[in-house]
Motif scaffolding. Sequence first.
Motif, PDB file in Angstrom:
ATOM      1  N   GLU A 171     -30.066  58.576  -5.013  1.00 32.95           N
ATOM      2  CA  GLU A 171     -30.704  58.242  -6.293  1.00 32.95           C
ATOM      3  C   GLU A 171     -30.875  56.747  -6.480  1.00 32.95           C
ATOM      4  O   GLU A 171     -31.316  56.308  -7.549  1.00 32.95           O
ATOM      5  CB  GLU A 171     -29.860  58.814  -7.443  1.00 32.95           C
ATOM      6  N   LYS A 172     -30.572  55.958  -5.460  1.00 33.81           N
ATOM      7  CA  LYS A 172     -30.601  54.498  -5.608  1.00 33.81           C
ATOM      8  C   LYS A 172     -31.614  53.860  -4.686  1.00 33.81           C
ATOM      9  O   LYS A 172     -31.820  54.314  -3.564  1.00 33.81           O
ATOM     10  CB  LYS A 172     -29.212  53.911  -5.308  1.00 33.81           C
ATOM     11  N   ARG A 173     -32.212  52.755  -5.150  1.00 33.35           N
ATOM     12  CA  ARG A 173     -33.020  51.891  -4.297  1.00 33.35           C
ATOM     13  C   ARG A 173     -32.353  50.544  -4.063  1.00 33.35           C
ATOM     14  O   ARG A 173     -32.836  49.726  -3.280  1.00 33.35           O
ATOM     15  CB  ARG A 173     -34.415  51.675  -4.894  1.00 33.35           C
ATOM     16  N   ILE A 174     -31.225  50.314  -4.737  1.00 38.88           N
ATOM     17  CA  ILE A 174     -30.472  49.075  -4.558  1.00 38.88           C
ATOM     18  C   ILE A 174     -29.043  49.461  -4.225  1.00 38.88           C
ATOM     19  O   ILE A 174     -28.371  50.150  -5.004  1.00 38.88           O
ATOM     20  CB  ILE A 174     -30.525  48.194  -5.817  1.00 38.88           C
ATOM     21  N   THR A 175     -28.575  49.045  -3.045  1.00 40.56           N
ATOM     22  CA  THR A 175     -27.254  49.448  -2.553  1.00 40.56           C
ATOM     23  C   THR A 175     -26.451  48.222  -2.156  1.00 40.56           C
ATOM     24  O   THR A 175     -26.953  47.096  -2.115  1.00 40.56           O
ATOM     25  CB  THR A 175     -27.411  50.397  -1.348  1.00 40.56           C
ATOM     26  N   ALA A 176     -25.175  48.446  -1.834  1.00 43.42           N
ATOM     27  CA  ALA A 176     -24.290  47.331  -1.527  1.00 43.42           C
ATOM     28  C   ALA A 176     -23.294  47.690  -0.441  1.00 43.42           C
ATOM     29  O   ALA A 176     -22.860  48.836  -0.325  1.00 43.42           O
ATOM     30  CB  ALA A 176     -23.539  46.886  -2.784  1.00 43.42           C
ATOM     31  N   GLU A 177     -22.953  46.681   0.326  1.00 46.22           N
ATOM     32  CA  GLU A 177     -21.959  46.784   1.399  1.00 46.22           C
ATOM     33  C   GLU A 177     -20.744  45.927   1.048  1.00 46.22           C
ATOM     34  O   GLU A 177     -20.864  44.893   0.392  1.00 46.22           O
ATOM     35  CB  GLU A 177     -22.585  46.270   2.704  1.00 46.22           C
ATOM     36  N   VAL A 178     -19.584  46.371   1.517  1.00 45.91           N
ATOM     37  CA  VAL A 178     -18.387  45.539   1.503  1.00 45.91           C
ATOM     38  C   VAL A 178     -17.868  45.482   2.929  1.00 45.91           C
ATOM     39  O   VAL A 178     -18.047  46.429   3.704  1.00 45.91           O
ATOM     40  CB  VAL A 178     -17.319  46.107   0.535  1.00 45.91           C
ATOM     41  N   CYS A 179     -17.245  44.358   3.291  1.00 46.73           N
ATOM     42  CA  CYS A 179     -16.747  44.192   4.655  1.00 46.73           C
ATOM     43  C   CYS A 179     -15.229  44.253   4.684  1.00 46.73           C
ATOM     44  O   CYS A 179     -14.550  43.929   3.699  1.00 46.73           O
ATOM     45  CB  CYS A 179     -17.240  42.877   5.254  1.00 46.73           C
ATOM     46  N   LEU A 180     -14.716  44.654   5.840  1.00 46.41           N
ATOM     47  CA  LEU A 180     -13.283  44.959   5.905  1.00 46.41           C
ATOM     48  C   LEU A 180     -12.406  43.747   5.617  1.00 46.41           C
ATOM     49  O   LEU A 180     -11.330  43.883   5.035  1.00 46.41           O
ATOM     50  CB  LEU A 180     -12.931  45.614   7.237  1.00 46.41           C
ATOM     51  N   HIS A 181     -12.835  42.538   6.004  1.00 47.88           N
ATOM     52  CA  HIS A 181     -11.972  41.379   5.754  1.00 47.88           C
ATOM     53  C   HIS A 181     -11.878  41.045   4.271  1.00 47.88           C
ATOM     54  O   HIS A 181     -10.875  40.475   3.826  1.00 47.88           O
ATOM     55  CB  HIS A 181     -12.422  40.154   6.554  1.00 47.88           C
ATOM     56  N   HIS A 182     -12.904  41.397   3.491  1.00 51.92           N
ATOM     57  CA  HIS A 182     -12.828  41.173   2.049  1.00 51.92           C
ATOM     58  C   HIS A 182     -11.987  42.240   1.360  1.00 51.92           C
ATOM     59  O   HIS A 182     -11.600  42.076   0.202  1.00 51.92           O
ATOM     60  CB  HIS A 182     -14.232  41.120   1.459  1.00 51.92           C
ATOM     61  N   LEU A 183     -11.700  43.325   2.079  1.00 53.14           N
ATOM     62  CA  LEU A 183     -10.792  44.355   1.559  1.00 53.14           C
ATOM     63  C   LEU A 183      -9.347  44.128   1.975  1.00 53.14           C
ATOM     64  O   LEU A 183      -8.423  44.649   1.338  1.00 53.14           O
ATOM     65  CB  LEU A 183     -11.234  45.730   2.070  1.00 53.14           C
ATOM     66  N   LEU A 184      -9.125  43.350   3.034  1.00 51.25           N
ATOM     67  CA  LEU A 184      -7.787  43.235   3.630  1.00 51.25           C
ATOM     68  C   LEU A 184      -7.153  41.856   3.477  1.00 51.25           C
ATOM     69  O   LEU A 184      -5.942  41.720   3.640  1.00 51.25           O
ATOM     70  CB  LEU A 184      -7.868  43.591   5.117  1.00 51.25           C
ATOM     71  N   PHE A 185      -7.946  40.833   3.204  1.00 51.19           N
ATOM     72  CA  PHE A 185      -7.410  39.488   3.001  1.00 51.19           C
ATOM     73  C   PHE A 185      -7.740  39.023   1.585  1.00 51.19           C
ATOM     74  O   PHE A 185      -8.640  39.545   0.928  1.00 51.19           O
ATOM     75  CB  PHE A 185      -8.023  38.489   3.993  1.00 51.19           C
ATOM     76  N   ASP A 186      -7.007  38.005   1.111  1.00 48.26           N
ATOM     77  CA  ASP A 186      -7.368  37.326  -0.133  1.00 48.26           C
ATOM     78  C   ASP A 186      -7.015  35.854   0.000  1.00 48.26           C
ATOM     79  O   ASP A 186      -6.566  35.408   1.063  1.00 48.26           O
ATOM     80  CB  ASP A 186      -6.680  37.967  -1.349  1.00 48.26           C
ATOM     81  N   ASP A 187      -7.224  35.077  -1.062  1.00 50.05           N
ATOM     82  CA  ASP A 187      -7.122  33.618  -0.938  1.00 50.05           C
ATOM     83  C   ASP A 187      -5.714  33.115  -0.615  1.00 50.05           C
ATOM     84  O   ASP A 187      -5.547  31.979  -0.176  1.00 50.05           O
ATOM     85  CB  ASP A 187      -7.664  32.916  -2.184  1.00 50.05           C
ATOM     86  N   ARG A 188      -4.706  33.955  -0.759  1.00 50.77           N
ATOM     87  CA  ARG A 188      -3.351  33.539  -0.361  1.00 50.77           C
ATOM     88  C   ARG A 188      -3.229  33.416   1.157  1.00 50.77           C
ATOM     89  O   ARG A 188      -2.341  32.726   1.658  1.00 50.77           O
ATOM     90  CB  ARG A 188      -2.325  34.551  -0.876  1.00 50.77           C
ATOM     91  N   ASP A 189      -4.119  34.081   1.893  1.00 52.22           N
ATOM     92  CA  ASP A 189      -4.025  34.084   3.350  1.00 52.22           C
ATOM     93  C   ASP A 189      -4.554  32.814   3.999  1.00 52.22           C
ATOM     94  O   ASP A 189      -4.313  32.581   5.185  1.00 52.22           O
ATOM     95  CB  ASP A 189      -4.769  35.293   3.909  1.00 52.22           C
ATOM     96  N   TYR A 190      -5.271  31.971   3.247  1.00 56.03           N
ATOM     97  CA  TYR A 190      -5.753  30.718   3.840  1.00 56.03           C
ATOM     98  C   TYR A 190      -4.601  29.811   4.259  1.00 56.03           C
ATOM     99  O   TYR A 190      -4.705  29.078   5.242  1.00 56.03           O
ATOM    100  CB  TYR A 190      -6.647  29.964   2.848  1.00 56.03           C
ATOM    101  N   HIS A 191      -3.496  29.837   3.524  1.00 51.88           N
ATOM    102  CA  HIS A 191      -2.354  28.983   3.865  1.00 51.88           C
ATOM    103  C   HIS A 191      -1.808  29.316   5.246  1.00 51.88           C
ATOM    104  O   HIS A 191      -1.365  28.424   5.981  1.00 51.88           O
ATOM    105  CB  HIS A 191      -1.245  29.151   2.814  1.00 51.88           C
TER     106      HIS A 191
END
Length: 445
Positions: A253-273
């Motif tokens: 029912e959609k013409r506009i869809t979205a993807e998410v990537c695994l690293h954005h699900l598994l890491f966050d900004d605390r991991d930069y350190h």
Amino acid sequence: MSRLLIRNARLVNEGREFDADVLVANGRIEKIATSLEGYNEPVEIDAQGQWLLPGMIDDQVHFREPGAPDKGSFYSESRAAVAGGITSFMDMPNTNPATLNLEALADKKRRAALNSVANYGFHFGVSNDNLDTVAALDPREVAGVKVFMGASTGNMLVDDPRILERLFADVPTILLAHCEHTPSILANEQRLRERFGEHIPAVAHPLIRDAEACYRSSSFAVELAQRHGTRLHVLHLTSARELALFEDKPLSEKRITAEVCLHHLLFDDRDYHRLGHQIKCNPAIKTRADRDALRVALLSDRLDVIGTDHAPHTWAQKQLGYREAPSGLPLVQHALPALLELVIDGYLPLTTLVAKTSHRVADLFAIPDRGYLREGYWADLVLIKPEPEGNPVSSQPILARCGWTPFAERSFRHSVSTTLVSGHLAWHNGQVVDSCQGLPLHFVR
């Protein structure tokens, strides 16, 4: 190999888990039944209750061929992919030369046909001067058309509103968009340079490529698509705010869809350190709140598919300072084991993971006879083995040419024991089967 039998598997398909045997013949699934007795096939695999999934179809990879043999190739990265449970991939156009004309597209298809153990498709690129070529594309010849609305190299950054209007109006197939607002990024970087000089720390990356820069671009892309009726697919969402741009309703029912990537699900900004530029990517890995919002959105139909955005660089390049260290990280070899951590930890049902790594990708890109465990479909199959004691990534050879992974310190609770690509063993018992040859993906549009 023309025939193969998998016994005693736990199939995961179309919202169900059930025990069955699977007979593969001439590259396709010939029969699925509770028990297939009386068959004596040249190859039999006793799954011993392992999960049998349709192979992951990765809609976004950068395998670096042609142009960057030190980073990757169809040979090296496809072998890493099948080890991670990926049976088909769609490669991005920002190679050298870029995939901006039909000759470059044909060259990549030829290279993959010679060297890829996984099935393959290719996205076509957009520049400021190839819109006539894009408008004339045969939709069956490309996976999609990719536009960098921010954060690209060479002449592939397209941010002129007049050109974007024409592109969104005339593109003949699904349009994939990398959305970041370049002026915002440059302004943020200048502020950080005033604070840190030339020694900007890795932790500043999500402050430079922040949620506002993403939202300004993705909201513009959605507005353009709504106005022109474009079939738009926004790549690698990273922020909670952007999720409101996408509807929670079935893909059909959609013409506009979205993807998410695994690293954005598994890491966050605390991991930069800890990981520094190893996890520097565009768009940036953001806050824990953003990560958690993306995980929750996967439970609905707001996020449609999961990809990797596999983008390898050499270790030496990743050790450079902020402005010199390139963005991107290698991910395909650990794709399904990493994502299965979300299942084991209760964030995601296994059936939903399968839907968004296989079923929905095949549906979204109109790939026939792949992405499901169905009789008559191509046998793109993955057996997943439990690892009760954990499987340390550091104990495994890295198959991607760059030779490193951001998961080096992790231990996953599942591994890929077997991968079949179009009915042929591609990965089995920790080894790539070099005789396997991936097939070109077809798109029925």
